[in-house]
Every structure is written in structure tokens, then in C-alpha cells.
Motif scaffolding. Structure first.
Motif, PDB file in Angstrom:
ATOM      1  N   ARG A  38       0.699  -1.552   2.217  1.00 42.42           N
ATOM      2  CA  ARG A  38      -0.708  -1.369   2.603  1.00 42.42           C
ATOM      3  C   ARG A  38      -0.935  -1.736   4.056  1.00 42.42           C
ATOM      4  N   GLN A  39      -0.309  -2.830   4.494  1.00 42.72           N
ATOM      5  CA  GLN A  39      -0.441  -3.244   5.888  1.00 42.72           C
ATOM      6  C   GLN A  39       0.083  -2.156   6.833  1.00 42.72           C
ATOM      7  N   LEU A  99       2.694  -8.466  11.226  1.00 36.99           N
ATOM      8  CA  LEU A  99       2.711  -7.770   9.941  1.00 36.99           C
ATOM      9  C   LEU A  99       2.723  -8.777   8.789  1.00 36.99           C
ATOM     10  N   THR A 100       3.551  -9.804   8.914  1.00 36.26           N
ATOM     11  CA  THR A 100       3.651 -10.822   7.870  1.00 36.26           C
ATOM     12  C   THR A 100       2.362 -11.625   7.740  1.00 36.26           C
ATOM     13  N   GLN A 127      -3.799 -23.922   0.711  1.00 35.08           N
ATOM     14  CA  GLN A 127      -2.426 -24.144   0.273  1.00 35.08           C
ATOM     15  C   GLN A 127      -1.533 -22.964   0.624  1.00 35.08           C
ATOM     16  N   VAL A 128      -2.032 -21.759   0.539  1.00 29.59           N
ATOM     17  CA  VAL A 128      -1.253 -20.584   0.906  1.00 29.59           C
ATOM     18  C   VAL A 128      -0.858 -20.667   2.372  1.00 29.59           C
ATOM     19  N   ARG A 129      -1.779 -21.029   3.236  1.00 31.91           N
ATOM     20  CA  ARG A 129      -1.508 -21.147   4.674  1.00 31.91           C
ATOM     21  C   ARG A 129      -0.436 -22.210   4.913  1.00 31.91           C
ATOM     22  N   VAL A 130      -0.535 -23.341   4.221  1.00 39.78           N
ATOM     23  CA  VAL A 130       0.451 -24.419   4.361  1.00 39.78           C
ATOM     24  C   VAL A 130       1.803 -23.938   3.868  1.00 39.78           C
ATOM     25  N   ASP A 131       1.834 -23.297   2.699  1.00 37.82           N
ATOM     26  CA  ASP A 131       3.088 -22.798   2.145  1.00 37.82           C
ATOM     27  C   ASP A 131       3.745 -21.804   3.079  1.00 37.82           C
ATOM     28  N   PHE A 132       2.949 -20.911   3.660  1.00 33.23           N
ATOM     29  CA  PHE A 132       3.482 -19.902   4.573  1.00 33.23           C
ATOM     30  C   PHE A 132       4.041 -20.576   5.835  1.00 33.23           C
ATOM     31  N   ALA A 133       3.317 -21.542   6.359  1.00 27.24           N
ATOM     32  CA  ALA A 133       3.767 -22.234   7.568  1.00 27.24           C
ATOM     33  C   ALA A 133       5.076 -22.965   7.311  1.00 27.24           C
ATOM     34  N   LEU A 134       5.200 -23.575   6.153  1.00 27.63           N
ATOM     35  CA  LEU A 134       6.436 -24.291   5.830  1.00 27.63           C
ATOM     36  C   LEU A 134       7.603 -23.331   5.629  1.00 27.63           C
TER      37      LEU A 134
END
Length: 96
Positions: free
Chosen positions: A12-13, A68-69, A87-94
Motif C-alpha cells: 500500500r505504501q 518507506l518503513t 509502544q509500537v514506536r518504542v518497539d520499532f526504534a529498538l
């Protein structure tokens, strides 16, 4: 409701970015070195492209894998409950 598959979100992106630029499947596919049919299947989430193919299509759209990610992560975040957004932002950053 289950989370969408990564290939659907990335597809989609890619489609939104291509259409936003006014590019055709044929033009972007040629620049990326893939067939228009394959690019269409990627955009519709029917193919699980390699990271090299995703990078090639992103490059053909003059965007980065990071942009894109991040766009895909934002789409996933929007589909989650409001209390899990941070939490999604934290998980993605980690993970990065």
C-alpha cells in the motif's frame, strides 16, 4: 482483528507513493528492474518481495527504505488500539 501482513502494508505504501508522484506501473517497474506485473503484485500484497526488490522499487520512487518503513510503521500504528501507539514506536526504534 489481526494485524495486517507486512507485505500488504508495504505494498500500500508503494502504491500510494507511486500514485502520488503520478507515475505508472510501467515507468516505476522499468526504473526498478522488475516487470510491471510483478510490481502490481507487490503493491497488492500478493508477493513477498526480497529486501533488494523493495529497495529497488523505493529507489525508483526516489524514496528511502527508512521513509518507506516509517510510513508502513505509521500505518500499522493507526490500525492498533490507541494505548499501544507509544509502544509500537518504542518497539520499532529498538528493532532499528
Amino acid at each position: 482483528m489481526p494485524e495486517p501482513l507486512w507485505r500488504h502494508v508495504v505494498g500500500r505504501q508503494l502504491r500510494e507513493r507511486r500514485r502520488g508522484r503520478g507515475d505508472t506501473l510501467q515507468h516505476v517497474a522499468k526504473r526498478a528492474g522488475v516487470s510491471p506485473q510483478y510490481l502490481s503484485e507487490i503493491e497488492r500484497g500478493r508477493k513477498e518481495p526480497s529486501s533488494e526488490r523493495i529497495a529497488a522499487v523505493a529507489g525508483a520512487l526516489d524514496t528511502s527504505l527508512l521513509d518507506l518503513t516509517l510510513g508502513a510503521a505509521d500505518d500499522l500504528r493507526a490500525s492498533r488500539a490507541p494505548d499501544s501507539v507509544a509502544q509500537v514506536r518504542v518497539d520499532f526504534a529498538l528493532a532499528a
